[in-house]
Design an enzyme around this catalytic site. Structure first.
Site, short mmCIF file in Angstrom:
data_model
loop_
_atom_site.label_atom_id
_atom_site.label_comp_id
_atom_site.label_asym_id
_atom_site.label_seq_id
_atom_site.Cartn_x
_atom_site.Cartn_y
_atom_site.Cartn_z
N LYS A 70 47.12 43.12 55.88
CA LYS A 70 44.87 42.96 55.60
C LYS A 70 46.21 41.80 54.42
O LYS A 70 47.08 41.92 53.73
CB LYS A 70 45.46 44.48 54.75
CG LYS A 70 43.36 44.01 54.09
CD LYS A 70 43.62 44.13 52.43
CE LYS A 70 43.86 43.72 51.68
NZ LYS A 70 42.69 42.65 51.32
N GLU A 78 56.85 45.23 46.46
CA GLU A 78 57.59 43.82 45.71
C GLU A 78 55.83 43.61 44.96
O GLU A 78 55.51 42.82 45.51
CB GLU A 78 57.75 42.86 46.98
CG GLU A 78 58.12 43.55 48.42
CD GLU A 78 60.01 43.64 48.80
OE1 GLU A 78 59.81 42.61 47.54
OE2 GLU A 78 60.13 43.58 49.14
N CYS A 99 55.41 35.18 41.64
CA CYS A 99 56.13 35.55 41.30
C CYS A 99 57.54 35.46 40.39
O CYS A 99 58.35 36.35 39.75
CB CYS A 99 56.71 36.81 42.68
SG CYS A 99 57.66 36.33 43.89
N GLU A 131 52.95 39.06 32.96
CA GLU A 131 52.85 37.60 33.96
C GLU A 131 51.43 36.87 33.98
O GLU A 131 50.50 37.54 33.97
CB GLU A 131 52.83 38.69 34.86
CG GLU A 131 52.72 37.27 36.43
CD GLU A 131 52.79 38.12 37.43
OE1 GLU A 131 52.38 39.15 37.42
OE2 GLU A 131 53.82 37.58 38.54
P1 NAP Z 1 47.13 41.51 43.85
O1 NAP Z 1 45.86 41.76 43.70
O2 NAP Z 1 48.53 42.87 43.75
O3 NAP Z 1 46.64 41.88 45.66
C1 NAP Z 1 48.02 41.73 46.59
C2 NAP Z 1 46.91 42.56 48.00
O4 NAP Z 1 46.39 43.31 47.09
C3 NAP Z 1 45.78 41.66 48.33
O5 NAP Z 1 45.55 41.70 49.61
C4 NAP Z 1 44.42 42.46 47.65
O6 NAP Z 1 44.08 42.72 48.34
C5 NAP Z 1 44.79 44.16 47.84
N1 NAP Z 1 44.53 44.89 46.97
C6 NAP Z 1 44.10 44.82 45.45
N2 NAP Z 1 43.11 45.42 44.64
C7 NAP Z 1 43.64 47.21 46.09
C8 NAP Z 1 43.83 48.13 45.94
N3 NAP Z 1 42.93 48.82 44.32
N4 NAP Z 1 44.18 48.99 47.57
C9 NAP Z 1 44.73 48.26 47.73
N5 NAP Z 1 44.36 46.99 47.98
C10 NAP Z 1 44.73 46.51 47.10
O7 NAP Z 1 47.58 40.02 43.95
P2 NAP Z 1 47.62 39.11 44.50
O8 NAP Z 1 47.10 38.52 42.75
O9 NAP Z 1 47.07 39.07 45.16
O10 NAP Z 1 48.89 38.55 43.94
C11 NAP Z 1 49.97 37.98 42.83
C12 NAP Z 1 51.02 39.01 42.34
O11 NAP Z 1 51.56 39.20 43.53
C13 NAP Z 1 51.30 38.57 41.06
O12 NAP Z 1 51.89 39.90 40.55
C14 NAP Z 1 52.40 38.16 41.99
O13 NAP Z 1 54.04 38.28 41.37
C15 NAP Z 1 52.63 39.47 42.96
N6 NAP Z 1 53.93 37.98 43.94
C16 NAP Z 1 55.22 39.55 43.88
C17 NAP Z 1 56.09 38.88 45.15
C18 NAP Z 1 56.87 39.20 44.98
O14 NAP Z 1 57.88 38.98 46.47
N7 NAP Z 1 58.26 40.56 44.13
C19 NAP Z 1 55.41 37.61 45.66
C20 NAP Z 1 54.63 37.16 45.42
C21 NAP Z 1 53.41 37.95 44.58
P3 NAP Z 1 42.36 41.34 47.59
O15 NAP Z 1 42.89 40.06 47.14
O16 NAP Z 1 41.89 40.64 48.84
O17 NAP Z 1 41.07 42.58 46.84
#
Ligand code: NAP
Ligand code: MG
Length: 496
Positions: free
Chosen positions: A187, A263, A297, A398
């Protein structure tokens, strides 16, 4: 004459049907949402908001092909060969994929090509080459028995990924999961659905059997949650925010107890000691905070500087901010592009406004948006904040935007305490010319990765992940295969 990126963009078509069992088929969803490019606010496509039924069809397909053995029991060297071909096809289609990513989430297109797509191809090939080189074990047993410790694919892997490095994060999951013989249901983040679907099509073209990689676009609280709760998913691998990562742990607890690998985010510090190359430290720490519009991240969102070199480090950071002013992501030479959405832009500027109200000094950037062209894109100029105290919101939360907070420290001990003084533990930078300080201080920094006299360096062999609120589990490297495999012990009696 070669086409410009803008001209090439005109010829892209955007199809958003899920890829399930090797074919693009319409989603069962009634609702759709717009895919808006942050470059200029244009609607690229509308995406069906996938449903639990779409997820279920994808999981069934993944399970069926897993049980068939076509991929899961193929010779590892053959799976490896296919993954290497997949990497080659990504390289051959890199311009198209880079252009899509740039339009979808706003990063400079030449960066998407030279950094992101290069990493994706490399990652797939790296795991392709590793596939048949993972040894099993045969421990010493009694003379009358043969003991075997072997590795088996876990089964059906759900992968949920973010939009910031959309295809790199995806490849970090696909490489080890597919090399080990699993089937995957992916997804993507809603913003980057189409590039992910194209990646799925390239996997098929490379010879990954139908059903081994399914791609179901849609929102997190529909498709993401359905995958997290699905009773026939064995492993859920996730990259994203802390809050959503924890929801996946809850989905697992409330469904089938599937393994979850979160992660998550970070608030990484770059620590500058008095004997450092201060100019390089200031410049590189700022680059690490602003690269990819700060949506990393592991962004070096805090620079912690010994007071005697503070002003010089800030000066270097401020000039880096000027060098990274945003421009059109499709220009081909933009130092920065757009942030992912208007919502993200407002969130970022809100953090900056509150920091300034709380006593931080704006040394570069602004509390308002950065205007380009029509004014309809989502742009933020890089921000440097000085006079930041470790307990301020801007030093703890963050931001996920191009904002560097500078914190002065009076001693190495204080710098380490401030660096470790958030719940996160993803990355850390350390700048010093003293060899023993490099070792001693990097040991004390609480982080999954420490970069000494650099930032964001590394290669496929280096595991990536965090501790504390940054989650657990590691992507990249040979260790990542462990997340998607089960260890089996077989004891064979050889007879008296
Ligand atoms: P996010 O809002 O947590 O979303 C990540 C994924 O989860 C998306 O595909 C999102 O789908 C899905 N999602 C959202 N709400 C959900 C729910 N209630 N149930 C199941 N899935 C759900 O994060 P983002 O804004 O896309 O990315 C930024 C974050 O990723 C930051 O916190 C960053 O630090 C972190 N990150 C971490 C790493 C690492 O390796 N540690 C690497 C890159 C990024 P939709 O957006 O389509 O709704
Ligand atoms: Mg999202």
């Amino acid at each position: 004459m070669a086409l410009t990126w803008q001209q090439e963009a005109q010829s892209l078509s955007w199809t958003t049907e899920p890829l399930v069992d090797g074919v693009r088929r319409p989603s069962a969803a009634a609702g759709r949402f717009d895919l808006v490019s942050p470059r200029d606010g244009a609607v690229l496509a509308t995406v069906a908001d996938g449903t639990a039924a779409d997820v279920d069809a994808a999981v069934r397909s993944a399970r069926a092909v897993f049980e068939s053995g076509e991929w899961s029991r193929a010779a590892a060297i053959e799976r490896g060969r296919t993954l290497i071909r997949f990497g080659d096809l990504v390289e051959a289609n890199a311009r198209e994929l880079a252009l899509r990513i740039s339009l979808e989430m706003g990063k400079p297109v030449q960066d998407a090509l030279a950094v992101e797509l290069r990493a994706v191809a490399q990652c797939l090939r790296w795991y392709g080459q590793l596939a048949d080189k993972l040894p099993d074990e045969s421990p010493q047993a009694t003379p009358d028995a043969l003991a075997l410790v072997t590795r088996e694919p876990a089964g059906v892997v759900g992968a949920v990924v973010p939009w910031n490095f959309p295809l790199t994060m995806t490849a970090w999951k696909l490489g080890p999961a597919l090399a080990a013989g699993n089937s995957v249901v992916l997804k993507p983040a809603e913003q980057t659905s189409v590039s992910a679907l194209r990646l799925g099509e390239l996997a098929l073209e490379a010879g990954v059997p139908a059903g081994v990689l399914n791609v179901v676009p849609g929102r997190g609280d529909t498709v993401g949650e359905a995958l997290g709760r699905h009773p026939d998913v064995d492993v859920l691998t996730f990259t994203g925010s802390v809050g959503v990562g924890r929801r996946f742990l809850a989905y697992s607890a409330e469904s089938n107890g599937k393994r979850v690998w979160p992660e998550l985010g970070g608030k990484s510090a770059s620590v500058v000691l008095s004997d450092a190359d201060v100019e390089a430290a200031g410049r590189t720490s700022a680059w690490g905070a602003f690269y990819n519009q700060g949506q990393m991240c592991s962004a070096s969102s805090r620079m912690i500087v010994l007071r005697d070199v503070h002003d010089r480090a800030v000066e270097a950071a401020v000039s880096q901010a000027a060098a990274m002013a945003p421009s059109d992501p499709l220009s081909g030479d933009a130092a920065s592009g757009a942030v992912v959405s208007e919502r993200q832009l407002e969130r970022i500027l809100g953090f900056v406004e509150r920091a300034v109200a709380g006593g931080a000094t704006l040394a570069a950037g602004s509390v308002t948006r950065y205007e380009i062209g029509t004014g309809k894109g989502s742009y933020v100029a890089p921000v440097v904040l000085t006079d930041v105290r470790p307990d301020m919101e801007i030093a703890q939360a963050e931001v996920f935007g191009p904002v560097l907070s500078v914190i002065a420290a009076d001693s190495v001990d204080e710098a380490v305490a401030v660096a470790n003084g958030t719940p996160f533990g993803l990355g850390a930078g350390l700048w010093t010319s003293d060899l023993s300080a490099a070792h001693r201080v990097s040991r004390r920094l609480r982080a999954g990765t420490v970069w000494v006299n650099c930032y964001e360096e590394g290669d496929m062999s280096m595991p990536f992940g965090g501790v504390g609120d940054s989650g657990f589990g590691r992507d990249k490297g040979a260790h990542a295969v462990d997340k998607y495999t089960d260890v089996k012990s077989t004891w064979i009696e050889l007879g008296a």
